[in-house]
Write a protein that holds these residues in place. Structure first.
Motif, PDB file in Angstrom:
ATOM      1  N   THR A   1      -3.938   2.579  -3.596  1.00  0.00           N
ATOM      2  CA  THR A   1      -5.271   2.132  -4.026  1.00  0.00           C
ATOM      3  C   THR A   1      -5.297   0.659  -4.413  1.00  0.00           C
ATOM      4  O   THR A   1      -6.277   0.196  -5.005  1.00  0.00           O
ATOM      5  N   PHE A   2      -4.242  -0.088  -4.065  1.00  0.00           N
ATOM      6  CA  PHE A   2      -4.193  -1.504  -4.452  1.00  0.00           C
ATOM      7  C   PHE A   2      -5.343  -2.284  -3.808  1.00  0.00           C
ATOM      8  O   PHE A   2      -5.685  -2.053  -2.648  1.00  0.00           O
ATOM      9  N   LYS A   3      -5.902  -3.199  -4.590  1.00  0.00           N
ATOM     10  CA  LYS A   3      -7.009  -4.036  -4.096  1.00  0.00           C
ATOM     11  C   LYS A   3      -6.791  -5.475  -4.552  1.00  0.00           C
ATOM     12  O   LYS A   3      -6.416  -5.720  -5.699  1.00  0.00           O
TER      13      LYS A   3
ATOM     14  N   LEU B   1       0.817  -1.217   0.000  1.00  0.00           N
ATOM     15  CA  LEU B   1       0.000   0.000   0.000  1.00  0.00           C
ATOM     16  C   LEU B   1       0.851   1.268   0.000  1.00  0.00           C
ATOM     17  O   LEU B   1       0.412   2.310  -0.472  1.00  0.00           O
TER      18      LEU B   1
ATOM     19  N   ALA C   1     -14.832  -3.261  -7.328  1.00  0.00           N
ATOM     20  CA  ALA C   1     -13.953  -4.379  -6.977  1.00  0.00           C
ATOM     21  C   ALA C   1     -14.744  -5.533  -6.372  1.00  0.00           C
ATOM     22  O   ALA C   1     -14.550  -6.699  -6.738  1.00  0.00           O
TER      23      ALA C   1
ATOM     24  N   PRO D   1      -7.298  -4.233   5.339  1.00  0.00           N
ATOM     25  CA  PRO D   1      -6.138  -4.975   4.873  1.00  0.00           C
ATOM     26  C   PRO D   1      -6.036  -6.407   5.382  1.00  0.00           C
ATOM     27  O   PRO D   1      -5.154  -7.155   4.959  1.00  0.00           O
TER      28      PRO D   1
ATOM     29  N   GLU E   1     -14.110   0.735  -4.673  1.00  0.00           N
ATOM     30  CA  GLU E   1     -14.424  -0.382  -3.766  1.00  0.00           C
ATOM     31  C   GLU E   1     -15.650  -1.165  -4.232  1.00  0.00           C
ATOM     32  O   GLU E   1     -15.648  -2.399  -4.220  1.00  0.00           O
TER      33      GLU E   1
ATOM     34  N   GLN F   1      -7.993  -4.160   0.925  1.00  0.00           N
ATOM     35  CA  GLN F   1      -7.611  -2.829   0.466  1.00  0.00           C
ATOM     36  C   GLN F   1      -7.153  -2.020   1.664  1.00  0.00           C
ATOM     37  O   GLN F   1      -7.077  -2.535   2.789  1.00  0.00           O
ATOM     38  N   GLU F   2      -6.863  -0.769   1.436  1.00  0.00           N
ATOM     39  CA  GLU F   2      -6.282   0.080   2.488  1.00  0.00           C
ATOM     40  C   GLU F   2      -7.153   0.125   3.745  1.00  0.00           C
ATOM     41  O   GLU F   2      -6.644   0.043   4.865  1.00  0.00           O
TER      42      GLU F   2
ATOM     43  N   VAL G   1     -12.661  -8.253  -0.454  1.00  0.00           N
ATOM     44  CA  VAL G   1     -11.673  -7.397  -1.112  1.00  0.00           C
ATOM     45  C   VAL G   1     -10.754  -6.829  -0.048  1.00  0.00           C
ATOM     46  O   VAL G   1     -11.209  -6.136   0.879  1.00  0.00           O
TER      47      VAL G   1
ATOM     48  N   PRO H   1      -5.957  -1.173  -9.731  1.00  0.00           N
ATOM     49  CA  PRO H   1      -6.023  -0.190  -8.644  1.00  0.00           C
ATOM     50  C   PRO H   1      -6.987   0.954  -8.925  1.00  0.00           C
ATOM     51  O   PRO H   1      -7.483   1.597  -7.994  1.00  0.00           O
TER      52      PRO H   1
END
Length: 231
Positions: free
Chosen positions: A15-17, A10, A196, A225, A193, A221-222, A219, A189
């Motif tokens: 924005t990685f998912k 991250l 995804a 996590p 949300e 994500q930030e 999912v 990315p």
């Protein structure tokens, strides 16, 4: 089993998912004719699309090449799995049916233009973390050779790395004996949300329509996590 998104990922791509489907009580077998036909037709249509524009002009391929660079890998030397599949199709070297899990995995990867991997949960040891590979990271892959995964994203358990958007390991491969599996979607990315989760859930529903069993979709994500899956 706990599934974690390493903060180091991250830091590089905030924005990685990572989409995850946990399947239980599935049946992996020869793909039904419907899936075989759909995968073949999709490849044929892609071939004509690829005749009009290069692989690197496809939005998903382009975005993932940029992600590759951000982590320090060379996208031309070590192509992510979806780009490699599409380059095969551009040469009319079409994918042959294997079994329902692999065929669906390839279909999703081509349809969504993202790397996708599927793993036998019973072969995973302990918790799973998505992190960035070091000089020591590597494994014997499904491509029949040892793969070094330095500066690439890797899924790792207590025994070491077993999956990557580059190539997956032989250790956790899904077979026709698999009943519980983990499906990883290395999402774009740029997706929000809701998009995804919608993609991950839709893929999970299609998988269980063909393979039976149950699915839980998540999912990472930030904001979320870590998740814990009760086996």
């Amino acid at each position: 089993m706990k599934l974690n998104l390493d903060p180091a990922v991250l830091e590089i791509v905030p924005t990685f998912k990572l989409g995850l489907n946990h399947y239980t009580k599935v049946t992996v077998a020869e793909s039904p004719q419907m899936l075989k036909g759909r995968l073949q037709l999709f490849q044929e249509l892609l071939f004509f699309d690829l005749d009009d524009k290069p692989v690197t002009d496809f939005l998903g391929i382009k975005e993932w090449r940029e992600v590759w660079k951000l982590f320090g890998a060379n996208p031309s030397r070590h192509r992510h799995s979806t780009e490699a599949l599409m380059r095969r199709i551009a040469k009319q070297n079409y994918l042959s049916p294997f079994h329902s899990a692999v065929d669906l995995n390839n279909f999703f990867s081509l349809q969504y233009q993202i790397p996708v991997g599927i793993y036998d949960v019973d072969k995973i040891k302990g918790n799973v973390t998505l992190t960035v590979g070091t000089k020591e990271s590597g494994y014997d892959g499904l491509n029949g050779r040892f793969n070094s995964l330095e500066k690439m994203l890797i899924l790792s358990d207590d025994e070491g790395p077993f999956g990557s958007p580059y190539v997956d390991s032989a250790r956790t491969a899904v077979t026709e004996e698999t009943t519980n599996s983990l499906h990883a979607f290395f999402l774009r990315p740029s997706m929000n949300e809701a998009e995804a989760l919608e993609l991950t859930t839709a893929a999970g529903n299609m998988f269980t329509e063909i393979s039976g069993g149950d699915v839980q979709s998540y999912v990472l994500q930030e904001d979320h996590p870590t998740i814990v899956i009760k086996e």
